[in-house]
Design a protein around this motif. Structure first.
Motif, PDB file in Angstrom:
ATOM      1  N   ARG A 255     -32.376   9.135 -63.714  1.00  0.00           N
ATOM      2  CA  ARG A 255     -31.053   8.985 -64.049  1.00  0.00           C
ATOM      3  C   ARG A 255     -29.992   9.463 -62.636  1.00  0.00           C
ATOM      4  NH1 ARG A 255     -31.985  14.847 -66.082  1.00  0.00           N
ATOM      5  NH2 ARG A 255     -32.000  14.094 -68.306  1.00  0.00           N
ATOM      6  N   ALA A 256     -28.674   9.318 -62.986  1.00  0.00           N
ATOM      7  CA  ALA A 256     -27.303   9.339 -62.534  1.00  0.00           C
ATOM      8  C   ALA A 256     -26.704   9.887 -62.899  1.00  0.00           C
ATOM      9  CB  ALA A 256     -27.423   7.319 -61.867  1.00  0.00           C
ATOM     10  N   LEU A 258     -22.135  10.829 -62.641  1.00  0.00           N
ATOM     11  CA  LEU A 258     -20.787  10.610 -62.250  1.00  0.00           C
ATOM     12  C   LEU A 258     -20.478  11.120 -62.306  1.00  0.00           C
ATOM     13  CD1 LEU A 258     -18.572   8.522 -61.756  1.00  0.00           C
ATOM     14  CD2 LEU A 258     -18.474   7.880 -63.857  1.00  0.00           C
ATOM     15  N   PHE A 280     -18.821   2.193 -67.509  1.00  0.00           N
ATOM     16  CA  PHE A 280     -20.094   2.053 -68.657  1.00  0.00           C
ATOM     17  C   PHE A 280     -20.712   1.037 -68.897  1.00  0.00           C
ATOM     18  CE2 PHE A 280     -17.694   6.611 -69.911  1.00  0.00           C
ATOM     19  CZ  PHE A 280     -18.477   7.096 -67.975  1.00  0.00           C
ATOM     20  N   VAL A 283     -22.784  -0.581 -66.787  1.00  0.00           N
ATOM     21  CA  VAL A 283     -23.571   0.229 -66.523  1.00  0.00           C
ATOM     22  C   VAL A 283     -25.258  -0.052 -67.324  1.00  0.00           C
ATOM     23  CG1 VAL A 283     -23.468   0.988 -64.450  1.00  0.00           C
ATOM     24  CG2 VAL A 283     -23.482   2.134 -66.516  1.00  0.00           C
ATOM     25  N   GLU A 289     -30.654   6.537 -67.111  1.00  0.00           N
ATOM     26  CA  GLU A 289     -29.540   7.088 -67.645  1.00  0.00           C
ATOM     27  C   GLU A 289     -28.546   7.513 -67.088  1.00  0.00           C
ATOM     28  OE1 GLU A 289     -29.775  11.788 -70.443  1.00  0.00           O
ATOM     29  OE2 GLU A 289     -31.353  11.042 -68.485  1.00  0.00           O
ATOM     30  N   LEU A 290     -27.417   7.397 -66.699  1.00  0.00           N
ATOM     31  CA  LEU A 290     -25.886   7.480 -66.640  1.00  0.00           C
ATOM     32  C   LEU A 290     -25.377   8.937 -67.492  1.00  0.00           C
ATOM     33  CD1 LEU A 290     -24.074   6.979 -64.559  1.00  0.00           C
ATOM     34  CD2 LEU A 290     -22.409   6.009 -66.000  1.00  0.00           C
ATOM     35  N   ALA A 292     -22.111  11.600 -67.515  1.00  0.00           N
ATOM     36  CA  ALA A 292     -20.712  11.356 -66.639  1.00  0.00           C
ATOM     37  C   ALA A 292     -20.153  12.558 -67.220  1.00  0.00           C
ATOM     38  CB  ALA A 292     -19.763  10.404 -67.653  1.00  0.00           C
ATOM     39  N   VAL A 309     -25.771   6.312 -71.669  1.00  0.00           N
ATOM     40  CA  VAL A 309     -24.830   7.245 -71.045  1.00  0.00           C
ATOM     41  C   VAL A 309     -24.764   8.166 -71.982  1.00  0.00           C
ATOM     42  CG1 VAL A 309     -22.067   7.444 -70.536  1.00  0.00           C
ATOM     43  CG2 VAL A 309     -23.635   5.051 -70.121  1.00  0.00           C
ATOM     44  N   SER A 324     -32.520  14.095 -60.911  1.00  0.00           N
ATOM     45  CA  SER A 324     -31.625  13.186 -60.482  1.00  0.00           C
ATOM     46  C   SER A 324     -31.899  11.862 -59.647  1.00  0.00           C
ATOM     47  CB  SER A 324     -29.843  13.218 -60.103  1.00  0.00           C
ATOM     48  OG  SER A 324     -29.805  14.032 -61.777  1.00  0.00           O
ATOM     49  N   ARG A 383     -22.105  -0.930 -60.093  1.00  0.00           N
ATOM     50  CA  ARG A 383     -23.244  -1.306 -60.417  1.00  0.00           C
ATOM     51  C   ARG A 383     -24.612  -1.728 -59.407  1.00  0.00           C
ATOM     52  NH1 ARG A 383     -25.618  -4.059 -64.988  1.00  0.00           N
ATOM     53  NH2 ARG A 383     -26.805  -5.748 -63.841  1.00  0.00           N
ATOM     54  N   LEU A 386     -25.023   0.961 -57.175  1.00  0.00           N
ATOM     55  CA  LEU A 386     -26.082   2.366 -58.140  1.00  0.00           C
ATOM     56  C   LEU A 386     -27.728   1.461 -57.997  1.00  0.00           C
ATOM     57  CD1 LEU A 386     -26.340   5.054 -59.402  1.00  0.00           C
ATOM     58  CD2 LEU A 386     -25.616   3.320 -61.466  1.00  0.00           C
TER      59      LEU A 386
END
Length: 428
Positions: A255-256, A258, A280, A283, A289-290, A292, A309, A324, A383, A386
């Motif tokens: 998990r990231a 933003l 978006f 990625v 999983e992002l 935001a 996302v 994360s 990208r 990340l």
């Protein structure tokens, strides 16, 4: 003892103070948090009370809004800023000039227009009635020093970030001592002199830098100044909310996050050109999983999101960061502190408001992450950065090193006896 906090009216300045206020309150001291009414955050008084603390509203919404409007109107090359890059030998003069405009909002020479009372008068009256033993004041709310002096309280700054004002003051004194500089009168005296006279006070260095300073920044980041600093561990407080079900367990893939903090509209706003939709899309094929944080206008602008996302208006960082693997952020002190506390590698796009550029360099130097130029964002590079943060073990090691640095500072509860001693030494 009685402790009065004076806070600049934004969450970015309130939240760093809350763990220390809790520690003092838990030790049996009376704690009150005073703030002008919200400018960036109109709910700042409610946020104080929702954290379990007593609030005192100082009014001043109209005066401060007019003074701060250029700073909060939006990003751009002509926007005034309080950012200070120590490597730029001239930037501090610009920052000093911007501070002058801000301070005038607290120090109107006469009663404020429309029958509103100046913020300082309201604070001084409260301090004289409540009689605090200690006033802890935000560097951008220097009314606290004057209020403390009028009631005989000890007083200290609570640094929300790097001590830019201490650095500017040191450079100003050097300039005053140098005949070739052309500076013959102390500019701080022209701002503070008239209001100090109103209260029968003379100018002292402590009016600007406190009798001492509580420093929440990591010691390796501190400016080398001849001032008294009391280090305190910054415990990240990012608000309270019900834990959503999707955070009840760990994610199945990395998990990231933003997040652009309270400054999101400045960096991702309509005119700044942050390529949210493009990022978006870039990625969408990654096995991660992002998460935001976007406001309603930004959500409408990006349209349908990729399956990996998750966009939402707000989630406390202390809820999402424990699960994360990376975070992309604007360099704000609160976000940086939360990332450090949960040992999360960082990609910093420093939005210059105070010390974000220095923070980005520090993250890179300590091996805890990467930095990118927010004025020249390249989606492909972001990208790649990340992916590196998630996959390369060295960044996790750097994040652990920052965490160790954080633990080296005393926790808020351990700072309480130090404050008790210093208060006894300095109050009248």
């Amino acid at each position: 003892m009685r402790v009065l906090f004076t806070i600049f009216p934004t969450t970015a300045h309130l939240y760093p103070a809350i763990p220390l206020a809790w520690a003092l309150q838990s030790a049996g001291h009376e704690v009150v948090v005073a703030s002008p009414e919200g400018v960036v955050d109109p709910n700042v008084i409610d946020r104080i009370t929702s954290a379990g603390l007593t609030a005192v509203s100082l009014g001043g919404r109209g005066e401060l809004t007019a003074s701060l409007a250029p700073l909060i109107a939006g990003a751009g090359p002509d926007r005034p800023t309080l950012a200070l890059d120590p490597d730029d030998e001239n930037a501090w003069r610009t920052t000093r000039a911007v501070l002058a405009g801000m301070f005038h909002a607290y120090y109107p020479p006469e009663s404020a227009p429309g029958g509103r009372r100046p913020v300082l008068d309201t604070l001084v009256e409260f301090a004289r009635e409540w009689r605090p033993d200690l006033v802890l004041w935000d560097p951008l709310a220097p009314t606290g020093a004057i209020a403390a002096r009028t009631c005989g309280a000890a007083h200290a700054r609570l640094l929300f970030g790097m001590d830019n004002i201490g650095l500017i003051r040191a450079k100003t004194r050097q300039e005053l001592a140098d005949p070739s500089s052309g500076l013959t009168e102390d500019p701080w005296m022209s701002w503070l002199g008239p209001v100090l006279e109103r209260y029968g006070l003379d100018f002292t260095e402590e009016t600007l830098v406190g009798q001492w300073s509580l420093d929440l920044t990591q010691s390796r980041m501190r400016h080398p100044l001849d001032l008294t600093y009391v280090p305190v561990r910054r415990v990240p407080y990012t608000g309270a909310a019900t834990l959503p079900p999707w955070l009840h367990s760990r994610p199945e893939r990395p998990r990231a996050v933003l997040t652009l903090g309270v400054s999101r509209r400045l960096l991702a706003g309509r005119h700044s050109g942050f390529p949210m939709r493009e990022f978006f899309d870039s990625v969408a094929d990654l096995d991660l999983e992002l998460v935001a944080t976007l406001n309603g206008e930004q959500l409408d602008a990006v349209g349908t999101l990729p399956d990996n996302v998750r966009a939402l208006d707000y989630v406390p960082l202390n809820q999402v960061l424990p699960t994360s693997s990376a975070i992309i952020h604007h360099g704000g002190g609160g976000t940086f502190a939360a990332a450090v506390a949960f040992k999360v590698p960082q990609l910093v796009l420093p939005l210059p408001m105070w010390d974000e550029t220095v923070t980005a360099r520090y993250v890179v130097r300590r091996g805890a992450g990467l930095a990118a130029d927010p004025a020249a964002i390249d989606v492909d590079s972001m990208r790649k950065d990340l992916v590196r943060l998630v996959e390369e073990p060295s960044f996790q090691l750097g994040a652990r090193a920052l965490y160790a640095d954080m633990l080296a500072a005393p926790a808020p509860k351990d700072a309480v006896p130090v404050l008790e001693r210093l208060t006894a030494e300095h109050r009248d």
